[in-house]
Design a protein around this motif. Structure first.
Motif, PDB file in Angstrom:
ATOM      1  N   ASP A 162      14.070  -2.157   8.072  1.00 56.64           N
ATOM      2  CA  ASP A 162      13.588  -0.860   7.617  1.00 56.64           C
ATOM      3  C   ASP A 162      12.717  -1.001   6.374  1.00 56.64           C
ATOM      4  O   ASP A 162      13.193  -1.335   5.299  1.00 56.64           O
ATOM      5  N   VAL A 163      11.434  -0.740   6.528  1.00 58.39           N
ATOM      6  CA  VAL A 163      10.523  -0.817   5.396  1.00 58.39           C
ATOM      7  C   VAL A 163       9.796   0.516   5.227  1.00 58.39           C
ATOM      8  O   VAL A 163       8.730   0.570   4.622  1.00 58.39           O
ATOM      9  N   THR A 164      10.401   1.542   5.768  1.00 58.83           N
ATOM     10  CA  THR A 164       9.779   2.869   5.698  1.00 58.83           C
ATOM     11  C   THR A 164       9.447   3.235   4.264  1.00 58.83           C
ATOM     12  O   THR A 164       8.366   3.747   3.981  1.00 58.83           O
ATOM     13  N   GLU A 165      10.392   2.958   3.378  1.00 53.18           N
ATOM     14  CA  GLU A 165      10.216   3.350   1.987  1.00 53.18           C
ATOM     15  C   GLU A 165       8.980   2.730   1.359  1.00 53.18           C
ATOM     16  O   GLU A 165       8.170   3.414   0.742  1.00 53.18           O
ATOM     17  N   SER A 166       8.847   1.431   1.508  1.00 53.93           N
ATOM     18  CA  SER A 166       7.712   0.798   0.836  1.00 53.93           C
ATOM     19  C   SER A 166       6.407   1.162   1.529  1.00 53.93           C
ATOM     20  O   SER A 166       5.377   1.284   0.865  1.00 53.93           O
TER      21      SER A 166
ATOM     22  N   LEU B 257      11.719  -8.874   1.126  1.00 52.62           N
ATOM     23  CA  LEU B 257      10.525  -9.722   1.190  1.00 52.62           C
ATOM     24  C   LEU B 257       9.328  -8.922   1.713  1.00 52.62           C
ATOM     25  O   LEU B 257       8.264  -8.895   1.091  1.00 52.62           O
ATOM     26  N   ILE B 258       9.542  -8.248   2.816  1.00 48.52           N
ATOM     27  CA  ILE B 258       8.438  -7.492   3.406  1.00 48.52           C
ATOM     28  C   ILE B 258       8.024  -6.328   2.509  1.00 48.52           C
ATOM     29  O   ILE B 258       6.843  -6.024   2.383  1.00 48.52           O
ATOM     30  N   SER B 259       8.986  -5.714   1.868  1.00 47.41           N
ATOM     31  CA  SER B 259       8.645  -4.624   0.961  1.00 47.41           C
ATOM     32  C   SER B 259       7.731  -5.115  -0.150  1.00 47.41           C
ATOM     33  O   SER B 259       6.750  -4.454  -0.499  1.00 47.41           O
ATOM     34  N   GLU B 260       8.065  -6.284  -0.688  1.00 43.79           N
ATOM     35  CA  GLU B 260       7.209  -6.822  -1.755  1.00 43.79           C
ATOM     36  C   GLU B 260       5.838  -7.178  -1.219  1.00 43.79           C
ATOM     37  O   GLU B 260       4.825  -6.990  -1.904  1.00 43.79           O
ATOM     38  N   LEU B 261       5.825  -7.685  -0.008  1.00 45.91           N
ATOM     39  CA  LEU B 261       4.538  -8.004   0.610  1.00 45.91           C
ATOM     40  C   LEU B 261       3.683  -6.750   0.714  1.00 45.91           C
ATOM     41  O   LEU B 261       2.511  -6.734   0.316  1.00 45.91           O
ATOM     42  N   ILE B 262       4.289  -5.701   1.205  1.00 46.31           N
ATOM     43  CA  ILE B 262       3.565  -4.432   1.341  1.00 46.31           C
ATOM     44  C   ILE B 262       3.076  -3.944  -0.020  1.00 46.31           C
ATOM     45  O   ILE B 262       1.922  -3.543  -0.184  1.00 46.31           O
ATOM     46  N   ALA B 263       3.955  -4.007  -1.000  1.00 41.28           N
ATOM     47  CA  ALA B 263       3.591  -3.543  -2.338  1.00 41.28           C
ATOM     48  C   ALA B 263       2.429  -4.347  -2.898  1.00 41.28           C
ATOM     49  O   ALA B 263       1.500  -3.794  -3.493  1.00 41.28           O
ATOM     50  N   GLU B 264       2.486  -5.653  -2.678  1.00 36.89           N
ATOM     51  CA  GLU B 264       1.443  -6.525  -3.208  1.00 36.89           C
ATOM     52  C   GLU B 264       0.086  -6.203  -2.599  1.00 36.89           C
ATOM     53  O   GLU B 264      -0.899  -5.975  -3.315  1.00 36.89           O
ATOM     54  N   VAL B 265       0.055  -6.140  -1.283  1.00 33.54           N
ATOM     55  CA  VAL B 265      -1.199  -5.839  -0.594  1.00 33.54           C
ATOM     56  C   VAL B 265      -1.714  -4.472  -1.035  1.00 33.54           C
ATOM     57  O   VAL B 265      -2.897  -4.278  -1.282  1.00 33.54           O
ATOM     58  N   SER B 266      -0.781  -3.556  -1.127  1.00 30.38           N
ATOM     59  CA  SER B 266      -1.134  -2.202  -1.515  1.00 30.38           C
ATOM     60  C   SER B 266      -1.748  -2.169  -2.923  1.00 30.38           C
ATOM     61  O   SER B 266      -2.740  -1.493  -3.165  1.00 30.38           O
ATOM     62  N   ARG B 267      -1.152  -2.938  -3.827  1.00 35.57           N
ATOM     63  CA  ARG B 267      -1.669  -3.012  -5.199  1.00 35.57           C
ATOM     64  C   ARG B 267      -3.097  -3.524  -5.202  1.00 35.57           C
ATOM     65  O   ARG B 267      -3.979  -2.964  -5.871  1.00 35.57           O
TER      66      ARG B 267
ATOM     67  N   SER C  42      -3.591  -5.504   7.820  1.00 36.17           N
ATOM     68  CA  SER C  42      -3.544  -4.062   7.574  1.00 36.17           C
ATOM     69  C   SER C  42      -2.616  -3.360   8.558  1.00 36.17           C
ATOM     70  O   SER C  42      -1.782  -2.536   8.178  1.00 36.17           O
ATOM     71  N   TRP C  43      -2.762  -3.715   9.786  1.00 36.21           N
ATOM     72  CA  TRP C  43      -1.928  -3.107  10.825  1.00 36.21           C
ATOM     73  C   TRP C  43      -0.445  -3.409  10.549  1.00 36.21           C
ATOM     74  O   TRP C  43       0.408  -2.542  10.643  1.00 36.21           O
ATOM     75  N   GLY C  44      -0.193  -4.644  10.166  1.00 38.22           N
ATOM     76  CA  GLY C  44       1.179  -5.019   9.839  1.00 38.22           C
ATOM     77  C   GLY C  44       1.715  -4.223   8.664  1.00 38.22           C
ATOM     78  O   GLY C  44       2.842  -3.710   8.693  1.00 38.22           O
ATOM     79  N   ILE C  45       0.912  -4.118   7.633  1.00 35.25           N
ATOM     80  CA  ILE C  45       1.330  -3.391   6.442  1.00 35.25           C
ATOM     81  C   ILE C  45       1.524  -1.907   6.743  1.00 35.25           C
ATOM     82  O   ILE C  45       2.482  -1.279   6.304  1.00 35.25           O
ATOM     83  N   LEU C  46       0.625  -1.374   7.530  1.00 38.01           N
ATOM     84  CA  LEU C  46       0.593   0.070   7.729  1.00 38.01           C
ATOM     85  C   LEU C  46       1.591   0.597   8.738  1.00 38.01           C
ATOM     86  O   LEU C  46       2.313   1.565   8.474  1.00 38.01           O
TER      87      LEU C  46
END
Lengths: 224, 224
Positions: free
Chosen positions: A121-125, A62-72, A110-114
């Motif tokens: 573990d969300v290091t990868e995303s 879930l968090i990985s997708e969140l990160i990916a989405e914001v990043s996109r 941003s802080w959360g995503i970054l």
DNA sequence: AACGAGTCTGAACTAGTGTTCAGTTCTTAT
DNA sequence: ATAAGAACTGAACACTAGTTCAGACTCGTT
């Protein structure tokens, strides 16, 4: 007796998935990554905790997708801003400004995503997200070098350093806490953008001009 | 019948405390903050888990002290390097170089101290640590400005940005992973230091000279 | 309407760690 | 040597939050 998903059901499922992701995003924007727990997110998305697991295998996903989405979203904004600029240097300035404005406008998110600590573990995303953004900045730096506006340099390192500077100065725990004020916010963005441009070798006088040009048209969207 | 701590006991207690802190530090250097758990640290320090709690009220306190200790060491190194420099600009260059060398020399430890996720809340001590280091850098920037070597600017923001650049480029997840090689390591340190100096407004040509001077005498201590 | 497949619920389960504490061992003073 | 205060041990406890799953409910087909 074959059960087929009717169009309406497909749409509802997709909507639920988006609702969960949106709930996670809102929760993160409100309370940072620490607040993104399954139960609260589920409540916010109007589903039960178990339902989340019908859409995402685990919290990490879930968090990985969140990160990916914001990043996109951010990447798209950067490209849009840079592509609209008249030349390579302005494009770089626009890209940097866009990042700066984005992060100050959504500090907690941003802080959360970054970088904010998460249990899973969300290091990868996170890494992927940074690489995307840094890659784009790197492209713009390279273009400016090719155009003769910047000295030759290690563009990958420069891009990373540049983003690090923006993040630490604007969203990290050291960031000034009085950025609610629109004027101070703009000042901070200008200052840091100027700093970043000088770092890669833009002459001071020229950098000031670029910053003013880049900041002026940029919408300062403050809010959740 | 009064029990008094004899000198020998006092010394042993202090030694134990240090041993626990050192164990925590080593554990962090080996496996990052995630590896710093009470049980493993206790084993490494040759005590039982419960004993740790006779010296530190909680894991959060242990880690806070760890952060403070590492931070103190780094601050001292920065001051030493900067004070030995002939002028304000060289001092700034020396300070920045010292930070760069430190973080690349102890990547995992630095990452753990700076930003790696921890279960317990250590925001406060991390913030304090950053403020200390950033404060020192800020002093050096101010001195260079007063000496007329740098343009006037928001020194606090500049110091934060500068550290962010170093960290992101050298220890963050985006840092190049081939820094084991002594030569590449030195290159990276030079490149990033140059970038950082240019960011605060040192002229490119002058910056190159300062970087070479600052990097040469600096010991590149690689290892745990 | 009825039946089966799909979806949702939320209380119970699980796992991993920080923390405690009763019993043991060590140290000091007489 | 002995008593009493300190320090240490490590197994048991507690807490938190992610994950599961049996049962309830909804939707689509006949």
């Amino acid at each position: 007796m074959v059960y087929r998903r009717t169009h309406q059901v497909v749409k509802r499922l997709a909507a639920r998935r988006s609702a969960i992701l949106a709930a996670a995003r809102d929760t993160c924007a409100d309370g940072g990554m620490a607040a993104v727990q399954i139960a609260p997110v589920a409540i916010r998305a109007n589903v039960a905790a178990g339902t989340v697991y019908r859409y995402f295998p685990s919290k990490a996903d879930l968090i990985s997708e969140l990160i990916a989405e914001v990043s996109r979203d951010e990447l798209a904004a950067i490209r849009r801003a840079a592509d609209a600029a008249p030349g390579p240097s302005s494009a770089l300035a626009a890209a940097v400004t866009t990042v700066a404005v984005h992060v100050v406008s959504h500090r907690k998110l941003s802080w959360g995503i970054l970088a904010e600590p998460v249990e899973v573990d969300v290091t990868e995303s996170r890494l992927a997200s940074r690489r995307e953004i840094a890659g784009e900045i790197e492209l713009r730096i390279s273009a400016a070098i090719r155009a003769g506006h910047l000295p030759a340099q290690d563009t990958a390192l420069a891009a990373a350093a540049l983003l690090g500077a923006l993040h630490e100065a604007l969203v990290g725990p050291m960031a000034p806490d009085n950025l609610d004020d629109q004027a101070k916010l703009r000042d901070a963005v200008q200052t840091v953008t100027l700093l970043a441009l000088r770092a890669v070798g833009v002459m001071d006088a020229r950098a000031r001009g670029l910053v003013v040009q880049a900041v002026l048209p940029t919408r300062m969207v403050v809010g959740a």
